[in-house]
Design a protein around this motif. Sequence first.
Motif, PDB file in Angstrom:
ATOM      1  N   LEU A 115       0.852  -1.188   0.000  1.00 10.45           N
ATOM      2  CA  LEU A 115       0.000   0.000   0.000  1.00 10.45           C
ATOM      3  C   LEU A 115       0.889   1.240   0.000  1.00 10.45           C
ATOM      4  O   LEU A 115       1.932   1.276   0.652  1.00 10.45           O
ATOM      5  CB  LEU A 115      -0.865  -0.016   1.258  1.00 10.45           C
ATOM      6  N   ARG A 116       0.471   2.257  -0.718  1.00 14.51           N
ATOM      7  CA  ARG A 116       1.233   3.503  -0.741  1.00 14.51           C
ATOM      8  C   ARG A 116       1.027   4.256   0.572  1.00 14.51           C
ATOM      9  O   ARG A 116      -0.075   4.278   1.107  1.00 14.51           O
ATOM     10  CB  ARG A 116       0.809   4.368  -1.922  1.00 14.51           C
ATOM     11  N   SER A 117       2.087   4.863   1.085  1.00 12.89           N
ATOM     12  CA  SER A 117       1.988   5.565   2.358  1.00 12.89           C
ATOM     13  C   SER A 117       2.505   6.991   2.230  1.00 12.89           C
ATOM     14  O   SER A 117       3.268   7.313   1.320  1.00 12.89           O
ATOM     15  CB  SER A 117       2.786   4.831   3.444  1.00 12.89           C
ATOM     16  N   VAL A 118       2.074   7.823   3.172  1.00  9.60           N
ATOM     17  CA  VAL A 118       2.529   9.203   3.271  1.00  9.60           C
ATOM     18  C   VAL A 118       2.930   9.451   4.717  1.00  9.60           C
ATOM     19  O   VAL A 118       2.148   9.207   5.640  1.00  9.60           O
ATOM     20  CB  VAL A 118       1.417  10.197   2.849  1.00  9.60           C
ATOM     21  N   SER A 119       4.162   9.907   4.921  1.00 11.56           N
ATOM     22  CA  SER A 119       4.692  10.120   6.271  1.00 11.56           C
ATOM     23  C   SER A 119       4.204  11.457   6.819  1.00 11.56           C
ATOM     24  O   SER A 119       4.449  12.515   6.234  1.00 11.56           O
ATOM     25  CB  SER A 119       6.218  10.087   6.255  1.00 11.56           C
ATOM     26  N   GLU A 120       3.545  11.388   7.970  1.00 20.64           N
ATOM     27  CA  GLU A 120       2.878  12.558   8.542  1.00 20.64           C
ATOM     28  C   GLU A 120       3.635  13.120   9.737  1.00 20.64           C
ATOM     29  O   GLU A 120       4.160  12.376  10.570  1.00 20.64           O
ATOM     30  CB  GLU A 120       1.461  12.177   8.978  1.00 20.64           C
ATOM     31  N   VAL A 121       3.664  14.442   9.808  1.00 28.28           N
ATOM     32  CA  VAL A 121       4.183  15.146  10.977  1.00 28.28           C
ATOM     33  C   VAL A 121       3.090  16.074  11.491  1.00 28.28           C
ATOM     34  O   VAL A 121       2.100  16.336  10.808  1.00 28.28           O
ATOM     35  CB  VAL A 121       5.460  15.946  10.638  1.00 28.28           C
ATOM     36  N   PHE A 122       3.291  16.573  12.702  1.00 24.48           N
ATOM     37  CA  PHE A 122       2.268  17.381  13.355  1.00 24.48           C
ATOM     38  C   PHE A 122       2.810  18.766  13.689  1.00 24.48           C
ATOM     39  O   PHE A 122       3.903  18.897  14.249  1.00 24.48           O
ATOM     40  CB  PHE A 122       1.764  16.688  14.618  1.00 24.48           C
ATOM     41  N   ALA A 123       2.010  19.761  13.354  1.00 23.11           N
ATOM     42  CA  ALA A 123       2.419  21.141  13.612  1.00 23.11           C
ATOM     43  C   ALA A 123       2.345  21.482  15.093  1.00 23.11           C
ATOM     44  O   ALA A 123       3.232  22.153  15.628  1.00 23.11           O
ATOM     45  CB  ALA A 123       1.532  22.097  12.815  1.00 23.11           C
ATOM     46  N   ASP A 124       1.288  21.019  15.762  1.00 23.96           N
ATOM     47  CA  ASP A 124       0.999  21.502  17.113  1.00 23.96           C
ATOM     48  C   ASP A 124       1.235  20.458  18.200  1.00 23.96           C
ATOM     49  O   ASP A 124       0.716  20.568  19.299  1.00 23.96           O
ATOM     50  CB  ASP A 124      -0.454  21.985  17.191  1.00 23.96           C
ATOM     51  N   ARG A 125       2.032  19.424  17.887  1.00 19.51           N
ATOM     52  CA  ARG A 125       2.336  18.401  18.883  1.00 19.51           C
ATOM     53  C   ARG A 125       3.841  18.307  19.092  1.00 19.51           C
ATOM     54  O   ARG A 125       4.618  18.500  18.154  1.00 19.51           O
ATOM     55  CB  ARG A 125       1.799  17.036  18.438  1.00 19.51           C
ATOM     56  N   THR A 126       4.251  18.013  20.317  1.00 17.43           N
ATOM     57  CA  THR A 126       5.670  17.814  20.593  1.00 17.43           C
ATOM     58  C   THR A 126       6.031  16.341  20.436  1.00 17.43           C
ATOM     59  O   THR A 126       5.164  15.461  20.429  1.00 17.43           O
ATOM     60  CB  THR A 126       6.032  18.289  22.010  1.00 17.43           C
ATOM     61  N   TYR A 127       7.334  16.090  20.311  1.00 20.54           N
ATOM     62  CA  TYR A 127       7.843  14.745  20.050  1.00 20.54           C
ATOM     63  C   TYR A 127       8.803  14.314  21.148  1.00 20.54           C
ATOM     64  O   TYR A 127       9.518  15.131  21.728  1.00 20.54           O
ATOM     65  CB  TYR A 127       8.592  14.720  18.714  1.00 20.54           C
ATOM     66  N   GLY A 128       8.833  12.999  21.389  1.00 23.69           N
ATOM     67  CA  GLY A 128       9.828  12.426  22.279  1.00 23.69           C
ATOM     68  C   GLY A 128      11.096  12.102  21.511  1.00 23.69           C
ATOM     69  O   GLY A 128      11.139  12.169  20.278  1.00 23.69           O
ATOM     70  N   ALA A 129      12.127  11.697  22.230  1.00 23.99           N
ATOM     71  CA  ALA A 129      13.403  11.368  21.595  1.00 23.99           C
ATOM     72  C   ALA A 129      13.315  10.142  20.703  1.00 23.99           C
ATOM     73  O   ALA A 129      14.177   9.919  19.851  1.00 23.99           O
ATOM     74  CB  ALA A 129      14.468  11.158  22.667  1.00 23.99           C
ATOM     75  N   ASP A 130      12.235   9.349  20.877  1.00 22.37           N
ATOM     76  CA  ASP A 130      12.028   8.158  20.047  1.00 22.37           C
ATOM     77  C   ASP A 130      11.254   8.462  18.766  1.00 22.37           C
ATOM     78  O   ASP A 130      10.953   7.557  17.985  1.00 22.37           O
ATOM     79  CB  ASP A 130      11.290   7.079  20.846  1.00 22.37           C
TER      80      ASP A 130
END
Length: 262
Positions: A162-177
């Motif tokens: 299946l084709r995928s698209v990698s998503e990021v978030f503008a208003d969320r923070t991320y952990g080191a993982d």
Amino acid sequence: MNTSNTLDINCDLGESYGVYRTLSDEAILPLITSANIACGFHAGDPATMRLTVEGAMENGVAIGAHPGLPDLQGFGRRRMEITPQEAYDIVVYQVGALDAFVRASGGRMHHVKPHGALYNMAAEDSKLADGIAEAIYQVQPDLYLYGLAGSELIQSATRIGLRSVSEVFADRTYGADGKLTPRSQAGAVIEESGQAIAQVLQMVRDGVVISVDGTLVPIKAETVCIHGDGANALAFAQELHRVLELEGIHLSAFGLQDDDNR
């Protein structure tokens, strides 16, 4: 890093139901390139689905299903113990429902993005992710799966074909993982629009995000999510759209850069 200098802006929409109405959908649609439309489990209802599909088509916005857990009271953000088969079944059910409205309106569906707890659970659990990816593939194998960059959802899409698209978030923070900070933790949501926009630009331009502990985490940014249910959702969408265009970043739904039929 996004080497194509093209970015998709997606937004979760169609989350009104019954007498409860969200206020920003109509105004946000011209500012985004992909809409993830609630399918009735965590939010949404048949009339809202139809109206949101029609609005997306009028604005040339790519249409995606936004299936969630059957938890209207919790807005699909509470984790539930479900099996991969149950994940498969609820995704087939919801994608099929939205696809019927899209076809009835003379359009075609572009993608599927799981919602809330279902999204986060599948980002970590390969078997749940496989159930979701298999459901999408069996219903319509040319759809894109939107999943958290680097997550099990992206890997499951690859395994199944299946084709995928990698998503990021503008208003969320991320952990080191590279995972999103859980909403139950302080600082999970970025409240200041300038900080959120700076994070988007760094992810798109440099291919990294600064985690909550200050670590630089590599990240693949093909689509950025903005949320349509916040108090300042419209103002943020307007500012992000303006800044990205000033930065020379072309805005288009993934895979549709040369196709106006969305």
